[in-house]
Write a protein that holds these residues in place. Structure first.
Motif, PDB file in Angstrom:
ATOM      1  N   PHE A  89       0.842  -1.192   0.000  1.00  0.00           N
ATOM      2  CA  PHE A  89       0.000   0.000   0.000  1.00  0.00           C
ATOM      3  C   PHE A  89       0.881   1.247   0.000  1.00  0.00           C
ATOM      4  O   PHE A  89       1.985   1.246   0.533  1.00  0.00           O
ATOM      5  CB  PHE A  89      -0.883   0.047   1.253  1.00  0.00           C
ATOM      6  CG  PHE A  89      -1.743  -1.157   1.466  1.00  0.00           C
ATOM      7  CD1 PHE A  89      -2.877  -1.366   0.702  1.00  0.00           C
ATOM      8  CD2 PHE A  89      -1.432  -2.091   2.447  1.00  0.00           C
ATOM      9  CE1 PHE A  89      -3.690  -2.468   0.906  1.00  0.00           C
ATOM     10  CE2 PHE A  89      -2.230  -3.195   2.659  1.00  0.00           C
ATOM     11  CZ  PHE A  89      -3.368  -3.404   1.887  1.00  0.00           C
ATOM     12  N   THR A  90       0.344   2.300  -0.581  1.00  0.00           N
ATOM     13  CA  THR A  90       0.932   3.632  -0.444  1.00  0.00           C
ATOM     14  C   THR A  90      -0.053   4.467   0.350  1.00  0.00           C
ATOM     15  O   THR A  90      -1.220   4.574  -0.033  1.00  0.00           O
ATOM     16  CB  THR A  90       1.178   4.281  -1.825  1.00  0.00           C
ATOM     17  OG1 THR A  90       2.127   3.488  -2.544  1.00  0.00           O
ATOM     18  CG2 THR A  90       1.717   5.697  -1.663  1.00  0.00           C
ATOM     19  N   VAL A  91       0.398   5.023   1.469  1.00  0.00           N
ATOM     20  CA  VAL A  91      -0.485   5.795   2.343  1.00  0.00           C
ATOM     21  C   VAL A  91      -0.045   7.259   2.344  1.00  0.00           C
ATOM     22  O   VAL A  91       1.117   7.572   2.649  1.00  0.00           O
ATOM     23  CB  VAL A  91      -0.468   5.254   3.787  1.00  0.00           C
ATOM     24  CG1 VAL A  91      -1.369   6.103   4.683  1.00  0.00           C
ATOM     25  CG2 VAL A  91      -0.922   3.799   3.817  1.00  0.00           C
ATOM     26  N   PHE A  92      -0.961   8.130   1.958  1.00  0.00           N
ATOM     27  CA  PHE A  92      -0.730   9.567   2.090  1.00  0.00           C
ATOM     28  C   PHE A  92      -1.272   9.938   3.468  1.00  0.00           C
ATOM     29  O   PHE A  92      -2.485  10.064   3.664  1.00  0.00           O
ATOM     30  CB  PHE A  92      -1.427  10.330   0.965  1.00  0.00           C
ATOM     31  CG  PHE A  92      -0.845  10.022  -0.395  1.00  0.00           C
ATOM     32  CD1 PHE A  92       0.365  10.581  -0.775  1.00  0.00           C
ATOM     33  CD2 PHE A  92      -1.475   9.161  -1.266  1.00  0.00           C
ATOM     34  CE1 PHE A  92       0.924  10.299  -2.019  1.00  0.00           C
ATOM     35  CE2 PHE A  92      -0.935   8.865  -2.506  1.00  0.00           C
ATOM     36  CZ  PHE A  92       0.272   9.435  -2.882  1.00  0.00           C
ATOM     37  N   ALA A  93      -0.349  10.060   4.403  1.00  0.00           N
ATOM     38  CA  ALA A  93      -0.709  10.123   5.816  1.00  0.00           C
ATOM     39  C   ALA A  93      -0.746  11.540   6.362  1.00  0.00           C
ATOM     40  O   ALA A  93       0.298  12.204   6.441  1.00  0.00           O
ATOM     41  CB  ALA A  93       0.291   9.287   6.627  1.00  0.00           C
ATOM     42  N   PRO A  94      -1.927  12.013   6.771  1.00  0.00           N
ATOM     43  CA  PRO A  94      -2.003  13.340   7.410  1.00  0.00           C
ATOM     44  C   PRO A  94      -1.257  13.324   8.748  1.00  0.00           C
ATOM     45  O   PRO A  94      -1.399  12.394   9.535  1.00  0.00           O
ATOM     46  CB  PRO A  94      -3.505  13.557   7.619  1.00  0.00           C
ATOM     47  CG  PRO A  94      -4.184  12.589   6.700  1.00  0.00           C
ATOM     48  CD  PRO A  94      -3.261  11.406   6.620  1.00  0.00           C
ATOM     49  N   THR A  95      -0.483  14.342   8.991  1.00  0.00           N
ATOM     50  CA  THR A  95       0.221  14.456  10.269  1.00  0.00           C
ATOM     51  C   THR A  95      -0.753  14.913  11.349  1.00  0.00           C
ATOM     52  O   THR A  95      -1.896  15.288  11.072  1.00  0.00           O
ATOM     53  CB  THR A  95       1.359  15.479  10.153  1.00  0.00           C
ATOM     54  OG1 THR A  95       0.788  16.762   9.839  1.00  0.00           O
ATOM     55  CG2 THR A  95       2.355  15.078   9.068  1.00  0.00           C
ATOM     56  N   ASP A  96      -0.302  14.902  12.576  1.00  0.00           N
ATOM     57  CA  ASP A  96      -1.130  15.407  13.681  1.00  0.00           C
ATOM     58  C   ASP A  96      -1.480  16.883  13.454  1.00  0.00           C
ATOM     59  O   ASP A  96      -2.591  17.326  13.769  1.00  0.00           O
ATOM     60  CB  ASP A  96      -0.386  15.246  15.014  1.00  0.00           C
ATOM     61  CG  ASP A  96      -0.249  13.786  15.419  1.00  0.00           C
ATOM     62  OD1 ASP A  96      -1.061  12.958  14.959  1.00  0.00           O
ATOM     63  OD2 ASP A  96       0.676  13.470  16.184  1.00  0.00           O
TER      64      ASP A  96
END
Length: 205
Positions: A89-96
């Motif tokens: 998977f490729t995850v575009f991860a929002p930061t805190d």
């Protein structure tokens, strides 16, 4: 005769002594062997030279300091097992910091059990099947696990996904890769986008 015999024995003793010295010189002492012939312990790889096996996407995100809200959202949405799967998977991860930009009350509402389906749909919009490394990124559209397309744009060295800017790339995991973004992505379908959902009109208003 005695003198001759004495001289003969003396000569023989001298010859034996000389031969013994010669043999001793032909065999170097223990400390004469080069140290290089005996490898030292420093020639063997240390533990530091063997990198630890990478964890899965959830484990890597949990070990980072900037994805705590995202990990909590994964748990609330029931996506942990999915993202621990084989992938990739490729995850575009929002930061805190990205989650902190969400309108007040919206995140708390999404994390409630009754909104699990909507939260899952939103988070799935941040996940793309396959492993997309930074070097592979170009201006294009990608199909997310949500079933909707997200737009990736590369311009002047900056990369955006929809309107979110990619702030950190290629965070490796055993089953994929994470790219940190500075905003939460929202699907375009109103049913999956709490910001787009409008309250129904009530009679008399």
């Amino acid at each position: 005769m005695n003198l001759r015999r004495y001289l003969t024995l003396a000569a023989l003793a001298a010859a034996v002594a000389t031969f013994s010295i010669t043999l001793a010189d032909d065999h170097p002492k223990k400390n004469e062997h080069p140290k290089a012939e005996h490898p030292t312990k420093t020639e063997h790889p240390t533990k530091a030279e063997h990198p630890k096996a990478l964890g899965d996407i959830v484990a890597v995100a949990s070990g980072a300091d900037s994805f705590k809200t995202l990990v909590s959202a994964f748990k609330a949405a029931g996506l942990v097992k999915t993202l621990q799967g084989e992938g990739p998977f490729t995850v575009f991860a929002p930061t805190d910091a990205a989650f902190a930009k969400v309108p007040p009350g919206m995140l708390d509402s999404l994390l409630k059990p009754e909104n699990k389906e909507m939260l899952s749909a939103i988070l799935a919009y941040h996940v793309v099947p396959g492993r997309i490394m930074a070097a592979d990124v170009k201006t294009m559209k990608v199909m997310t696990v949500n079933g909707q397309e997200a737009s990736i744009k590369v311009e002047k060295g900056n990369v955006t996904v929809d309107k979110a800017k990619v702030v950190k790339t290629d965070i490796a995991a055993s089953n994929g890769v994470i790219h940190a973004i500075d905003a939460v992505l929202l699907p375009t379908v109103p049913a999956m986008n709490p910001a787009a959902a409008k309250p129904k009109d009530h009679p008399g208003h």
